[in-house]
Design an enzyme around this catalytic site. Structure first.
Site, PDB file in Angstrom:
ATOM      1  N   GLY A 167       0.814  -1.203   0.000  1.00  0.00           N
ATOM      2  CA  GLY A 167       0.000   0.000   0.000  1.00  0.00           C
ATOM      3  C   GLY A 167       0.849   1.255   0.000  1.00  0.00           C
ATOM      4  O   GLY A 167       2.014   1.264  -0.418  1.00  0.00           O
ATOM      5  N   SER A 168       0.299   2.324   0.539  1.00  0.00           N
ATOM      6  CA  SER A 168       0.892   3.660   0.394  1.00  0.00           C
ATOM      7  C   SER A 168       2.208   3.872   1.125  1.00  0.00           C
ATOM      8  O   SER A 168       2.830   4.927   0.966  1.00  0.00           O
ATOM      9  CB  SER A 168      -0.108   4.710   0.865  1.00  0.00           C
TER      10      SER A 168
END
Length: 709
Positions: free
Chosen positions: A388-389
């Site tokens: 993810g981020s």
């Protein structure tokens, strides 16, 4: 004439003297031969029958393992052991005789031992008791053309189940003992029994050694773990005496001087540092007769237990991290008590970003079959997850260094729709205008999408809805991956561990895949890779090798304290990220704002009495079971370091498959508690021994400065 006669008369007298002397010499020689033959004949015959000198090697205890503060993590627990070293020329009948005698003194009647007795073991025992009858069952015609092994196997086949079905318990114990004796190699001790040998058994066997050639009552060592199960999945295992050397590596071990029944590290750090932990065997040289009788023995090499390892791990901190990870996993799991596919793991790695020293590697795994939580620390090195981020720092740095964005460049966050691809947008719909720093603070997906598009050669802004990407740079995907690799993402971290996953790399190359890669929604990484990645950013672009080993110490005879330093492990810079340092400064500022200035982690850390920087991440993942898609869910992840001004601790946390609740904050709860615990323990230790703490800090600073120079 007179003189001539006189000379002739003198000759016989001289010859007689000569004959007499010769007679005396022969008499002495015959007497000496008689003495040799009659009085010393037996001794000289033994001398004649002596074989070449044989050397046997006696195992020694393995080295101990300590934590960074000298606490014993892995110890050796001495246990009584009954061993068998077969003399030369020993036959099956001889081993049976020894087994029958030994069965009078030791018990081999535990359930596991008796269950391991095979049908063949029983037939071999029956054969030795009824050899003449068994051999008579095959005629010369039937054995024609067979070799000895084939005849023996055929003879065993003719022994019926009925004949081996009514052995007494005592006979089964004899069979179990003989089974162990049969494993022994010449002049190599084979353990017959080393578990639950009682004091009485040890004493009585020691008293009757002269009745059982080759048997010895000695001491063996089992591994002992003072901290219980803490870190055991990473410490690894050693083989048992039954296993001996791993079959696939047997030749390699034998070439290094091992014996086939030696106990060796089979996994984890026990395997990684086998050469240091094994020690030096005691070597005893035996002189034997041709019949195998030992005439003399001499110790030619003194044994020395293995070297001791001092790890970088802080076991007190490790225990607390384990507790935090398991408790938060259980708390999150309580939201889905009947959904076994959700919240099966929580993983955390904590390391010093300047030195690469691993302070804690933790994992809690929910076993849905047993409904219990297990130590899963090894999964931080072996299991790859969608990040993810948290990787957006690497994406921004790739954009800045490749020149597709400039420092401070503003992009308005609005959804992007490329041809034949679902709408791509940020999680929040009101981010608005962001630059490279605030895109990290607010976790803008769109900003990262434009970096990917521009690296592919697509420079239209805003991107036209539902149009194809004008891709002029076919190597853009690999270029972006190469940037990620510089931080340890998608490549080996170099950790001192026998098995490390390098993650999972998707095999697509479409514009949509590359855009997703830029927000951490395509390739997958391990927790230790993410820890190295964020450490590299904290460490101004220097990627340091993570490591468990801090020092190797010489063993002391007392075994109660650490010996002199044999080897120290210093920081190892694997590479410096090749880009302008000012770009890294901007990402560091973005990471600071994430935690301290209204960013995605601000509400969880704004009241902390230390400064944190890092990046949050929520990944969309699909759960599979044996290839079957079970559910779509989320993975909540976190990376960071503290203090921001002078980082001394970096961390990475992954809580995969968190269920459908986007507000699950188990990653933040774990991160906050880990940081609180670290700084509280540091404060307590400084108050307890301020001089030692200051010296340690000064030494770490010196090590880092030396490495940079």
């Amino acid at each position: 004439m007179k003189n001539k006669k006189k000379k002739k008369a003198q000759l016989p007298f001289r010859i007689n003297i000569l004959f007499f002397v010769v007679f005396l010499l022969f008499s002495v020689l015959i007497l000496q031969l008689g003495v040799v033959q009659i009085l010393n004949g037996e001794d000289f015959q033994d001398e004649i029958e002596r074989t070449n000198l044989d050397t046997t090697k006696i195992p020694v205890p393995r080295g101990k393992i300590y934590d960074r503060y000298g606490n014993v993590i892995v110890d050796n627990n001495a246990v009584y052991s009954i061993t068998y070293t077969p003399p030369k020329g020993v036959q099956a009948e001889d081993r049976l005789e020894v087994a029958e005698k030994l069965a009078e003194y030791i018990a081999m009647d535990d359930e596991d031992t008796l269950e391991r007795i095979t049908e063949r073991n029983k037939k071999e025992y029956w054969y030795l008791l009824n050899k003449e009858e068994a051999d008579g069952r095959l005629s010369e015609v039937e054995t024609e053309g067979m070799n000895n092994a084939e005849v023996y196997n055929k003879t065993l086949d003719l022994i019926t189940e009925e004949e081996i079905s009514d052995f007494s318990k005592q006979e089964l114990e004899v069979i179990a003992i003989k089974k162990e004796l049969d494993k022994a190699y010449s002049l190599t001790p084979q353990v017959v029994k080393n578990e639950n040998v009682t004091t009485e058994e040890y004493a009585v066997v020691a008293e009757h050694l002269d009745e059982m050639p080759g048997i010895n009552a000695t001491t063996d060592w089992n591994r002992e773990y003072p901290f219980g199960t803490t870190l055991t999945s990473l410490l690894g295992n050693i083989s048992s005496q039954d296993q001996g050397l791993p079959a696939e590596k047997e030749e390699s071990y034998l070439s290094k001087g091992y014996s086939r029944n030696d106990r060796v590290g089979t996994s984890g750090l026990e395997l990684q540092y086998e050469d240091l932990l094994r020690g030096r065997k005691e070597q005893i040289q035996y002189t034997t007769t041709k019949s195998g009788t030992v005439i003399d023995s001499e110790t030619i090499v003194e044994g020395e237990r293995g070297k001791d390892l001092v790890l970088t791990i802080d076991m007190e901190f490790q225990e607390e991290v384990d507790k935090i990870v398991e408790e938060e996993l259980k708390a999150a799991k309580s939201q889905y008590p009947y959904e076994n596919q959700y919240l099966t793991d929580a993983l955390a790695v904590v390391m010093n970003p300047n030195t690469g020293e691993l302070l804690a590697v933790s994992g809690s795994h929910y076993n849905k079959d047993t409904n219990k939580y297990e130590d899963g620390g090894f999964r931080a090195l072996s299991d790859a997850h969608t990040p993810g981020s948290v990787v957006k720092g690497a994406t921004v740095l790739a954009g800045l260094d490749s020149g597709v964005i400039s420092p401070g460049e503003v992009i308005y966050d609005r959804p992007i729709k490329i041809y034949e691809t679902p709408l791509m947008r940020s999680y929040s719909t009101n981010i608005g205008s962001v630059n490279d720093i605030t895109a990290l603070q607010k976790s803008s997906n769109v900003y990262m999408y434009y970096i990917s598009l521009r690296m592919m050669g697509e420079n239209r802004y805003p991107f036209p809805t539902n149009e194809s990407v004008n891709r002029t740079n076919p190597n853009a995907f690999q270029t972006l991956r190469n940037y990620f690799n510089q931080f340890g993402l998608g490549v080996s971290t170099g950790i001192d561990y026998p098995h490390e996953s390098t993650g999972y790399q998707g095999n697509g190359n479409s514009p949509g895949n590359m855009m997703n890669h830029g927000i951490g929604q395509y390739d997958q990484y391990t927790v230790v890779q993410l820890a190295q990645y964020v450490s590299t950013i904290a460490n101004d672009g220097y990627r340091v090798r993570p490591h468990f080993l801090k020092e190797v110490r010489e063993p002391l005879a007392s075994q109660d304290e650490l010996g002199p330093v044999y080897k120290s492990v210093n920081a190892d810079v694997m590479n410096k990220v090749t880009m302008d340092d000012s770009y890294i400064d901007r990402v560091q500022e973005g990471f600071r704002q994430v935690f301290q200035q209204g960013g995605t982690a601000y509400r969880h850390y704004n009241d902390a009495n230390y400064t944190v920087a890092g990046k949050t991440g929520t990944a969309e993942v699909t759960i599979f079971d044996d290839g079957e898609e079970l559910a779509d869910t989320l993975s909540h992840n976190l990376v960071g370091y503290a203090p921001y001004e002078d980082p001394e601790i970096a961390f990475a946390i992954i809580v995969p498959t968190t269920g459908e609740n986007i507000n699950n904050i188990s990653n933040h709860k774990i991160g906050r508690k880990i940081l609180d615990t670290y700084f509280e323990m540091k404060k307590e230790r400084a108050q307890a021994s301020p001089d030692e703490e200051n010296e340690a800090d000064e030494q770490e600073d010196t090590d880092t400065e030396d490495e940079e120079e």
